[in-house]
Scaffold this active site. Structure first.
Site, mmCIF file in Angstrom:
data_model
loop_
_atom_site.group_PDB
_atom_site.id
_atom_site.type_symbol
_atom_site.label_atom_id
_atom_site.label_comp_id
_atom_site.label_asym_id
_atom_site.label_seq_id
_atom_site.Cartn_x
_atom_site.Cartn_y
_atom_site.Cartn_z
ATOM 1 N N LYS A 287 1.492 1.342 16.587
ATOM 2 C CA LYS A 287 2.754 1.280 15.843
ATOM 3 C C LYS A 287 2.980 2.506 14.970
ATOM 4 O O LYS A 287 4.083 3.040 14.886
ATOM 5 C CB LYS A 287 2.794 0.021 14.970
ATOM 6 C CG LYS A 287 4.060 -0.087 14.120
ATOM 7 C CD LYS A 287 4.057 -1.298 13.210
ATOM 8 C CE LYS A 287 5.319 -1.316 12.336
ATOM 9 N NZ LYS A 287 5.354 -2.453 11.408
ATOM 10 N N GLN A 288 1.917 2.950 14.257
ATOM 11 C CA GLN A 288 2.114 3.967 13.225
ATOM 12 C C GLN A 288 0.798 4.684 12.951
ATOM 13 O O GLN A 288 -0.225 4.374 13.550
ATOM 14 C CB GLN A 288 2.611 3.307 11.939
ATOM 15 C CG GLN A 288 1.624 2.309 11.338
ATOM 16 C CD GLN A 288 2.237 1.494 10.210
ATOM 17 O OE1 GLN A 288 3.109 0.669 10.435
ATOM 18 N NE2 GLN A 288 1.773 1.730 8.993
ATOM 19 N N TRP B 280 0.831 -1.214 0.000
ATOM 20 C CA TRP B 280 0.000 0.000 0.000
ATOM 21 C C TRP B 280 0.859 1.255 0.000
ATOM 22 O O TRP B 280 0.388 2.340 -0.316
ATOM 23 C CB TRP B 280 -0.956 -0.002 1.191
ATOM 24 C CG TRP B 280 -0.358 0.286 2.551
ATOM 25 C CD1 TRP B 280 0.755 -0.282 3.091
ATOM 26 C CD2 TRP B 280 -0.856 1.198 3.537
ATOM 27 N NE1 TRP B 280 0.979 0.218 4.360
ATOM 28 C CE2 TRP B 280 0.007 1.123 4.663
ATOM 29 C CE3 TRP B 280 -1.943 2.061 3.598
ATOM 30 C CZ2 TRP B 280 -0.190 1.873 5.808
ATOM 31 C CZ3 TRP B 280 -2.132 2.806 4.754
ATOM 32 C CH2 TRP B 280 -1.269 2.715 5.842
ATOM 33 N N ASP B 281 2.124 1.091 0.322
ATOM 34 C CA ASP B 281 3.059 2.215 0.324
ATOM 35 C C ASP B 281 2.986 2.969 -1.007
ATOM 36 O O ASP B 281 3.033 4.202 -1.045
ATOM 37 C CB ASP B 281 4.488 1.711 0.541
ATOM 38 C CG ASP B 281 4.641 0.896 1.809
ATOM 39 O OD1 ASP B 281 3.803 0.017 2.065
ATOM 40 O OD2 ASP B 281 5.612 1.118 2.541
ATOM 41 N N GLU C 167 0.109 -2.324 13.071
ATOM 42 C CA GLU C 167 0.382 -3.766 13.069
ATOM 43 C C GLU C 167 0.701 -4.328 14.456
ATOM 44 O O GLU C 167 1.065 -5.492 14.573
ATOM 45 C CB GLU C 167 1.522 -4.058 12.091
ATOM 46 C CG GLU C 167 1.122 -3.789 10.642
ATOM 47 C CD GLU C 167 2.269 -3.905 9.660
ATOM 48 O OE1 GLU C 167 2.020 -4.249 8.498
ATOM 49 O OE2 GLU C 167 3.430 -3.640 10.062
#
Length: 674
Positions: free
Chosen positions: A496-497, A298-299, A428
């Site tokens: 995480k992000q 998906w980046d 994640e």
């Protein structure tokens, strides 16, 4: 640290980083390598089955180093020039200089080249010799290579990858021609200066490799090989220009990001070259065990694509065509998991089949399917290119994604809403959760776009698309006025992000400024400070929306800990772990500038803008914004916003673009008017 404080687009050093992963990359849409490395990669050439699929290592004649045998400690300089797309290594010895230039030719995408130039600085007449130290061996752990006959002075090898991605599938073929490289080069006693050119051509067919090599040879004979590359690269940079007046470190980071990301996309004059997507570490990385093995995530669609779309929509289209070509693989992924439509893989290579080696991600991180479709939506609203959907397979992909989401939902009698259960969100650190706010919001957006697209194409709209878009649950805490990350999320749990903060941008999920602020406040302190590089850029965009300018800058500043010296190569995590040449982080950083500082938002009916930038930035100029076939130049200062149409697709235009102010006042934007 980089030497030289003057030119923000030229990175110069007297020593190389100790970690070879942090050396700069030279890349085109089809070929890529790290400087001084003995392997290169070709786009779409993978070896290994399923979870073992990785970029095939192609032996590289380009990875040599110069040495000056007669000088004990010559002065050395290493330079990455982002304006010319060229890396150079210069040795300065008493009486002469030797310069090694390396580049991936931007318009001849099957060609890479380097030159060695020896130039005498004094009146001496003795021969000058420079050694060429190379580790090149025409063998590969991933390719069954066979030597062929020489061609126009070049050596030739060819062969196939050893293991197909899917059983019974194709094994890509590689053909490579290269100029033989001697162990040393000598400038004769009567010569003042001499340049030697060395070419490497790599392609999927013998004919294409020979065509690329011959074209390069002709340009080299005319003394214009490097100049033709610089001209093509400079044209790309002019058409994708972002300039700002602000701190040097910010301007250097901007030029570095543009260099590495633009290196990965196809040139304007190569419509026949298939594009194979962009992996987090780019084409130069991705050998087995490195940089996610060169897989596409998906980046590409969420983090890199929006920048490319506004600056260079033709390249954005090529990215979407990669996803269209892999649609059948995505259909198989859905079918194998018992669902309808198409499930795009968490990790994709050449076929669209899932190549992620770990089951938990391949089964649960399904938001990627919505991320892919959001790129199609942004492209359509920016270009109104119906041909991609009517004739080139885009509609089939839209329809298949909508079918997948409908089959993936289950009805909750208790809540009278649709649920999506058992997923891993972008965060994640959590898995097997129900109703990930991000996943469900992107699924809703997929269904809304599919409905709008069907109507634009005058196709029937399945009733369930609208029904499920209306009734899918996106968790919301009415008491605290924020979006829990998933059902059962407890405030304070580590993340995480960037996850829920993506609802505000890029999803533009409907919410008040209060809720947007609460989401940012809730997740900012619990997001892992060592998480991946793109995270803080999305917090920066959020605070820019809310006009909290210094708070936005403090998050943007965090990105600098992921930028390594001296060549501005990004690392995924600030401790140096994860992918290198991390284009995902660069994409997020560029979005702060291109969407955060400008306030650009792509909607169905308009391109919104609402500029805001911190006190240490005084001016931003974005050239060649592409919107509905027009090119816009936008200059923003503290005093004014200046918008000019520099090019239009129709002559004369049927109806000009209009700038509409919040007051309702309208300004027609004719070509050449500001």
């Amino acid at each position: 640290m980089a030497d030289g404080e003057g030119e923000p687009g030229v990175f110069t050093a007297t020593a190389l980083p100790g970690d070879p992963r942090l050396l700069p990359t030279v890349t085109s849409a089809f070929l890529g390598t790290r400087v001084f490395r003995d392997i290169l990669h070709a786009a779409g050439v993978y070896s290994g089955a399923a979870g073992d699929t990785h970029r095939a290592d192609v032996p590289s004649p380009l990875g040599l180093r110069m040495a000056a045998p007669a000088s004990r400690s010559p002065a050395e300089r290493f330079t990455l020039n982002t304006w010319t797309g060229t890396f150079s290594h210069e040795i300065q010895c008493p009486g002469y200089t030797a310069t090694h230039q390396l580049y991936a030719h931007h318009s001849l995408v099957h060609l890479m080249a380097f030159s060695i130039t020896i130039r005498r600085l004094d009146g001496s007449t003795h021969p000058i010799t420079v050694q060429l130290q190379s580790l090149f061996v025409p063998q590969s752990q991933d390719l069954d290579l066979t030597p062929g006959p020489d061609f126009q002075g070049a050596h030739y090898i060819y062969g196939q990858t050893l293991v197909p991605e899917v059983e019974g599938g194709p094994r890509p073929t590689v053909h490579m021609l290269w100029t033989p490289i001697p162990q040393s080069l000598t400038l004769g006693g009567e010569e003042r200066e001499r340049r030697w050119e060395f070419l490497t051509a790599v392609a999927g067919s013998e004919e294409e490799a020979k065509r690329g090599y011959s074209a390069g040879l002709s340009l080299a004979a005319a003394g214009s090989l490097h100049r033709s590359h610089v001209r093509a690269w400079a044209a790309l940079r002019r058409g994708c220009s972002l300039e700002l007046d602000g701190p040097l470190a910010l301007r250097q980071a901007l030029h570095g990001c543009l260099y590495y990301l633009l290196s990965a996309i196809p040139p304007r004059d190569s419509p026949g070259v298939l594009f194979h997507g962009i992996s987090p570490g780019g084409l130069s990385n991705g050998t087995r065990g490195e940089d996610y093995w060169g897989h596409v995530f998906w980046d590409q669609d969420t983090w890199m694509f929006p920048n490319i779309l506004l600056l260079y929509p033709e390249a954005a289209r090529a990215i979407l065509q990669y996803r269209i070509r892999t649609l059948e693989g995505a259909r198989r992924n859905a079918q194998e998991q018992g669902y309808e439509g198409a499930k795009f893989p968490w990790e994709s290579a050449a076929t669209g089949r899932e190549v992620c080696p770990e089951e938990i991600y391949r089964a649960q991180e399904i938001h990627v399917t919505g991320d892919v479709l959001m790129a199609f939506e942004q492209y359509y609203y920016t270009t109104q290119d119906q041909e991609l959907f009517r004739e080139d397979g885009g509609w089939e992909l839209v329809e298949a994604v909508a079918q997948y989401w409908c089959s993936r939902m289950v009805w909750s009698e208790e809540e009278q809403l649709y649920h999506i259960r058992g997923v891993m969100p972008p965060d994640e650190y959590h898995s097997q959760v129900d109703n990930s706010a991000y996943t469900n919001a992107v699924a809703r957006r997929s269904l809304n776009f599919a409905t709008d697209m069907a109507r634009d194409l005058l196709l029937p709209v399945p009733e369930e698309w609208e029904d499920r878009a209306r009734k899918i649950k996106v968790p919301f805490d009415e008491e605290r006025k924020y979006h829990p990350e998933y059902d059962g999320y407890s405030p304070g749990e580590p993340v995480k992000q960037a996850d829920v903060v993506l609802l505000g941008f890029p999803l533009m999920h409907p919410m008040s400024a209060e809720v947007r602020r609460n989401d940012l406040e809730m997740y900012e302190p619990v997001t892992d400070p060592a998480g991946p590089a793109m995270t803080w850029s999305m917090f920066a965009v959020g605070w820019l929306e809310l006009k909290e300018l210094q708070r936005a800058w403090s998050h943007l500043e965090k990105c600098f800990s992921n930028i390594t010296e001296p060549f501005k190569v990004w690392v995924e995590n600030s401790d140096g772990s994860g992918a290198v040449n991390f284009l995902t982080g660069m994409g997020g950083f560029l979005q702060v500038i291109l969407f955060g500082f400008t306030g650009f938002r792509i909607t169905r009916s308009s391109l919104l803008f609402d500029p805001a930038f911190p006190d240490n930035i005084t001016k931003l100029k974005v050239s060649s914004i592409s919107y509905l076939g027009n090119k816009l130049e936008v200059t923003i200062t503290r005093e004014e916003i200046r918008m000019e149409v520099t090019e239009t697709s129709q002559d004369p235009p049927a109806s000009p673009l209009e700038a509409v102010l919040e007051s309702g006042q309208r300004f027609p934007l004719w070509e050449g008017m500001a």
